[in-house]
Design a protein around this motif. Structure first.
Motif, mmCIF file in Angstrom:
data_model
loop_
_atom_site.group_PDB
_atom_site.id
_atom_site.type_symbol
_atom_site.label_atom_id
_atom_site.label_comp_id
_atom_site.label_asym_id
_atom_site.label_seq_id
_atom_site.Cartn_x
_atom_site.Cartn_y
_atom_site.Cartn_z
ATOM 1 N N GLU A 1 0.750 -1.277 0.128
ATOM 2 C CA GLU A 1 0.147 -0.029 0.016
ATOM 3 C C GLU A 1 0.870 1.311 0.145
ATOM 4 N N GLU A 2 1.913 1.278 0.936
ATOM 5 C CA GLU A 2 2.718 2.280 0.835
ATOM 6 C C GLU A 2 3.659 2.382 -0.386
ATOM 7 N N MET A 3 3.938 1.538 -1.297
ATOM 8 C CA MET A 3 4.486 1.743 -2.544
ATOM 9 C C MET A 3 3.600 2.132 -3.332
ATOM 10 N N LEU A 4 2.321 1.539 -3.576
ATOM 11 C CA LEU A 4 1.316 2.301 -4.427
ATOM 12 C C LEU A 4 1.032 3.639 -4.224
ATOM 13 N N GLU A 5 1.216 4.074 -2.974
ATOM 14 C CA GLU A 5 0.859 5.572 -2.370
ATOM 15 C C GLU A 5 2.127 6.232 -3.041
ATOM 16 N N LYS A 6 3.388 5.851 -3.121
ATOM 17 C CA LYS A 6 4.601 6.490 -3.459
ATOM 18 C C LYS A 6 4.379 6.626 -5.050
ATOM 19 N N VAL A 7 4.007 5.343 -5.656
ATOM 20 C CA VAL A 7 4.000 5.602 -7.412
ATOM 21 C C VAL A 7 2.938 6.545 -7.718
ATOM 22 N N ARG A 8 1.671 6.483 -6.817
ATOM 23 C CA ARG A 8 0.534 7.431 -7.209
ATOM 24 C C ARG A 8 1.166 8.850 -7.129
ATOM 25 N N TYR A 9 1.978 9.099 -6.092
ATOM 26 C CA TYR A 9 2.334 10.385 -5.634
ATOM 27 C C TYR A 9 3.361 10.907 -6.910
ATOM 28 N N GLU A 10 4.416 10.052 -6.989
ATOM 29 C CA GLU A 10 5.391 10.172 -8.025
ATOM 30 C C GLU A 10 4.791 10.502 -9.512
ATOM 31 N N GLY A 11 3.786 9.499 -9.830
ATOM 32 C CA GLY A 11 3.134 9.747 -11.088
ATOM 33 C C GLY A 11 2.161 10.612 -11.202
ATOM 34 N N ALA A 12 1.797 11.023 -10.301
ATOM 35 C CA ALA A 12 0.552 12.165 -10.374
ATOM 36 C C ALA A 12 -0.721 11.277 -10.710
ATOM 37 N N TYR A 13 -0.998 9.763 -10.639
ATOM 38 C CA TYR A 13 -2.022 9.192 -10.814
ATOM 39 C C TYR A 13 -3.271 9.680 -10.147
ATOM 40 N N PRO A 14 -4.381 9.347 -10.640
ATOM 41 C CA PRO A 14 -5.656 10.049 -9.912
ATOM 42 C C PRO A 14 -6.160 8.818 -9.100
ATOM 43 N N THR A 15 -5.777 7.670 -9.037
ATOM 44 C CA THR A 15 -6.123 6.540 -8.245
ATOM 45 C C THR A 15 -5.178 5.637 -7.738
ATOM 46 N N ARG A 16 -5.358 4.757 -6.676
ATOM 47 C CA ARG A 16 -4.375 3.792 -6.404
ATOM 48 C C ARG A 16 -4.522 2.717 -7.327
ATOM 49 N N GLU A 17 -5.445 2.467 -7.938
ATOM 50 C CA GLU A 17 -5.731 1.473 -8.984
ATOM 51 C C GLU A 17 -4.813 1.623 -10.207
ATOM 52 N N ARG A 18 -4.792 2.956 -10.553
ATOM 53 C CA ARG A 18 -4.108 3.262 -11.816
ATOM 54 C C ARG A 18 -2.416 3.138 -11.322
ATOM 55 N N ALA A 19 -1.968 3.363 -10.193
ATOM 56 C CA ALA A 19 -0.651 3.252 -9.764
ATOM 57 C C ALA A 19 -0.558 1.808 -9.564
ATOM 58 N N ASP A 20 -1.366 0.921 -9.204
ATOM 59 C CA ASP A 20 -1.121 -0.908 -9.163
ATOM 60 C C ASP A 20 -0.955 -1.269 -10.442
ATOM 61 N N GLU A 21 -1.741 -0.575 -11.545
ATOM 62 C CA GLU A 21 -1.613 -1.166 -12.998
ATOM 63 C C GLU A 21 -0.226 -0.791 -13.491
ATOM 64 N N ALA A 22 0.265 0.367 -13.069
ATOM 65 C CA ALA A 22 1.614 0.828 -13.751
ATOM 66 C C ALA A 22 2.877 -0.055 -12.879
ATOM 67 N N VAL A 23 2.746 -0.276 -11.657
ATOM 68 C CA VAL A 23 3.653 -1.161 -10.959
ATOM 69 C C VAL A 23 3.751 -2.357 -11.486
ATOM 70 N N ARG A 24 2.519 -3.194 -11.530
ATOM 71 C CA ARG A 24 2.391 -4.378 -12.161
ATOM 72 C C ARG A 24 2.921 -4.375 -13.833
ATOM 73 N N LEU A 25 2.736 -3.529 -14.548
ATOM 74 C CA LEU A 25 3.198 -3.700 -15.845
ATOM 75 C C LEU A 25 4.705 -3.370 -15.726
ATOM 76 N N VAL A 26 5.062 -2.524 -15.177
ATOM 77 C CA VAL A 26 6.520 -2.317 -15.151
ATOM 78 C C VAL A 26 7.470 -3.157 -14.442
ATOM 79 N N LEU A 27 7.166 -3.797 -13.137
ATOM 80 C CA LEU A 27 7.933 -4.766 -12.545
ATOM 81 C C LEU A 27 7.884 -6.353 -13.326
ATOM 82 N N ALA A 28 6.521 -6.498 -14.136
ATOM 83 C CA ALA A 28 6.542 -7.708 -14.898
ATOM 84 C C ALA A 28 7.669 -7.366 -15.997
#
Length: 145
Positions: free
Chosen positions: A18-45
């Motif tokens: 959850e903390e990682m998603l919040e960091k990504v959401r903040y860094e990427g200026a994503y509107p939602t945590r779900e969008r940050a989660d999509e980015a994390v899953r895409l890039v880490l895969a």
């Protein structure tokens, strides 16, 4: 269409993820945590398809469990991609623009650097082909002459 956006695991996520998603959401200026989660899953895969050996194991050990599982679930590619080819490959897999995919990559790698020690990031960059340093927010490493 091939996608690295797997169905999200059952909620709730662990506190560290959850903390990682919040960091990504903040860094990427994503509107939602779900969008940050999509980015994390895409890039880490994608990164999981590029990293091998001790660097892969050590990075997984630094990341929150959910992120480590995405990274390690991938079979490393037989032909490593340059940093730019990495971004193009992710964009092709999702149908997103190159600019959006580059943004996603930088946002996620910024969070990854918060979990991994600087020496581990240096080892990772030495293993990967050229072009990843900028994605990790660093100057490109050049071999000594």
């Amino acid at each position: 269409m091939i996608s690295d956006r797997h169905a999200p695991p059952q909620q709730p996520y662990g506190k560290a993820y959850e903390e990682m998603l919040e960091k990504v959401r903040y860094e990427g200026a994503y509107p939602t945590r779900e969008r940050a989660d999509e980015a994390v899953r895409l890039v880490l895969a994608g990164l999981g398809r590029q990293l091998t050996g001790a660097e892969r194991v050590d990075l997984a050990a630094c990341l929150p469990l959910e992120a480590a599982l995405v990274l390690t679930a991938q079979i490393p590619a037989s032909q490593p991609l340059t940093g730019w080819s990495f971004v193009k490959d992710l964009a092709a897999r999702t149908g997103a623009s190159l600019a959006t995919t580059r943004w996603d990559t930088g946002s996620v790698f910024s969070a990854v650097t918060a979990y991994a020690r600087p020496d581990l990031i240096t080892r990772i960059l030495r293993q990967l082909p050229t072009g990843y340093a900028l994605l990790f927010g660093r100057a490109e490493l050049t071999p000594a002459a």
